[in-house]
Write an enzyme that holds these catalytic residues in place. Structure first.
Site, PDB file in Angstrom:
ATOM      1  CD  GLU A   1     -14.937  -2.072  55.600  1.00 42.50           C
ATOM      2  OE1 GLU A   1     -13.700  -2.118  55.821  1.00 42.50           O
ATOM      3  OE2 GLU A   1     -15.662  -3.061  55.595  1.00 42.50           O
TER       4      GLU A   1
ATOM      5  CD  GLU B   1      -6.081  -4.689  56.149  1.00 37.09           C
ATOM      6  OE1 GLU B   1      -7.121  -4.674  56.825  1.00 37.09           O
ATOM      7  OE2 GLU B   1      -6.048  -4.327  54.956  1.00 37.09           O
TER       8      GLU B   1
END
Length: 511
Positions: A278, A409
């Site tokens: 993840e 990000e």
């Protein structure tokens, strides 16, 4: 518990003032490695500092695990799996122990929330009502699932009888990030325990304290020695040793895409262990002209400022239809300026410090990139206060898809506002990213909601809401956001191996 007082409070406009309020600072009870049911020093005897992001001061020194320590932990886990009772006991018995584990966590909510506040900068009040209770709920969910791990009876095409079994995967390596120390620990450990696996957990070096506490509670709950081991240390040493270890059967990792690549390479170069990842995200929230401005603004602002933006599914790209773009931008600026940044023990604070200095500096550097690339700084953009790692809520407008702040990000309280005309443009811009973790859609039109939610390449879509996780709802990414699911029965299945068993049947009246 040791008494103490909070000192730092700030408004999001950058002003700061001194204020005190009574708080309880937790006693640091566990700083050693937890291997085979015991707290032990590292083989090397080395320790490292864990830092309080509220002020940059040292909280404690924690044992620094390395390759030798990982080997000892894996050996303990392997012995517990191959010879111990955990994978062999009925699922209902594992469930009973997990329920006791949940009760023990619940009884320590105040202390555990305080640990995550000083170690990760997480809001103390939020930890008490969301993070720790959420972990308890996760444990109880998988306690109930432990005796419901079923195979299937197969309808074969010849005179054969077949069925499948789901068996524990074996020894699991679990590497968790620093942004949600408690949540991430249990969304991986709980289903792995329920499935009958044994494990070695490496918490992030920035936030090791609560994981060691949870190891203590696991033993107290009756989890057998060797089943749950916790090795604190650094990614390049302890984490790498887990990824390359030849006797780990399964690896579950949450963290950056960059490190996720290295995890996969290590698995390939070692024993081809199964991997679930993840990873990062650059999630869009698409707001259409028909949206209620107040609802949309709340979703957008909380989508980026929740947990100070340190969350993989942060709605960092807010793509707004041109008819309400200016109005929404004005509303967001007003809300951001009144957002309270302060000590996580302050009950009025809505945003604590970034988790550690390097991350704080990284976020500020992205803000400077946004300015240089021509995005308009609507509000924020500066540090808050003179100590600690606090940053103002920051909003950029007129952000282009090719800007660094739109592509990468940031993992902080930095929002990029972008404008679109048509539904087709909105979908194209939402998908214009290497990531695919989550997305939000805000509209009153069910047809638009259906079209957009099915068109976005992401693993989780929220319609007229955001951050709505549930123990029964699988969560995981597309594209470079990784693969494999947390939550739901999908999570427990990833800690199992599917075995098919076939036997001939003779003189059967039917197949």
């Amino acid at each position: 518990m040791a008494g103490g007082e909070g000192e730092h409070q700030a408004n999001s406009n950058g002003s700061a003032k001194e204020k005190t309020w009574p708080i309880e600072l937790p006693e640091i009870k566990f700083t050693k490695l937890f291997i085979n049911g015991e707290f032990v020093d590292s083989v090397s005897g080395k320790t490292f500092e864990t830092i309080d992001p509220r002020n940059g001061e040292v909280i404690a020194r924690v044992a620094e695990g390395d390759k030798e320590d990982v080997h000892l932990a894996v050996k303990a886990a392997r012995d517990a799996f191959d010879q111990g009772p955990w994978p062999r006991m009925p699922g209902s018995e594992r469930g009973r122990i997990l329920l006791k584990y949940a009760d023990l966590v619940e009884a320590s909510i105040e202390e555990l929330a305080a640990l995550d506040a000083i170690d990760a900068g997480k809001l103390f009040g939020f930890g008490k009502v969301v993070d720790i209770p959420g972990a308890v709920a996760t444990l109880r969910y998988y306690a109930g699932a432990a005796d419901k791990i079923h195979g299937e009876t197969l309808k074969l095409s010849r005179e054969l009888q077949g069925y499948t079994l789901r068996e524990p995967a074996g020894v699991v390596g679990i590497i968790i990030p620093w942004n949600f120390p408690t949540t991430m620990f249990f969304i991986k450990v709980a289903p792995a325990l329920a499935a009958g696996c044994t494990m070695v957990v490496k918490p992030a070096e920035q936030t090791p304290l609560s994981a060691l506490f949870y190891a203590h509670l696991a033993k107290k709950a009756g989890v057998p020695d060797g089943v749950l081991n916790v090795v604190t240390g650094f990614g390049l040493t302890a984490g790498s040793a887990i990824a390359f270890h030849m006797d780990i059967d399964k690896l579950s990792f949450t963290g950056s895409t960059e490190v996720g690549r290295k995890i996969m390479q290590a698995a390939a170069e070692s024993n081809l262990k199964e991997v679930s990842l993840e990873l990062g995200g650059k999630s869009p929230i698409i707001i259409f002209d028909d949206a209620d401005i107040d609802v949309a603004a709340n979703i957008a602002l909380n989508g980026i400022l929740f947990n100070k933006g340190e969350i993989c599914v942060a709605g960092s790209r807010v793509i707004v239809q041109e008819g309400i773009y200016e109005k929404l931008a004005k509303k967001l600026a007003q809300m951001a300026k009144s957002w309270k940044v302060g000590d996580p023990f302050d009950p009025k604070a809505q945003q604590g410090p970034q988790a550690f200095k390097k991350q704080y500096e990284k976020i500020l550097s992205y803000i400077e990139h946004g300015k240089r690339e021509g995005a308009m700084l609507l509000t924020g953009g500066k540090p808050v206060g003179e100590k600690g790692y606090y940053i103002e809520p920051t909003i950029f407008t007129d952000v282009k898809d090719d800007m660094k702040i739109a592509k990468e990000e940031i993992f902080g309280p930095v929002l990029s506002l972008m404008k679109f005309k048509t539904i087709e443009e909105a979908i194209q811009r939402a998908n214009n990213t290497r990531y695919g973790l989550a997305a939000g859609v805000v509209t009153k039109d069910i047809n638009i909601a259906n079209t957009v939610s099915r068109s976005i390449r992401a693993g989780m879509i929220w319609i007229n809401c955001y951050f709505e996780f549930d123990s029964d709802c699988p969560f995981g990414g597309y594209k470079m956001s990784g693969f494999g699911k947390d939550f739901g029965m999908d999570a427990i299945y990833k800690y199992t191996k599917l075995k098919s068993i076939v036997t001939p049947i003779f003189n059967t009246p039917w197949l």
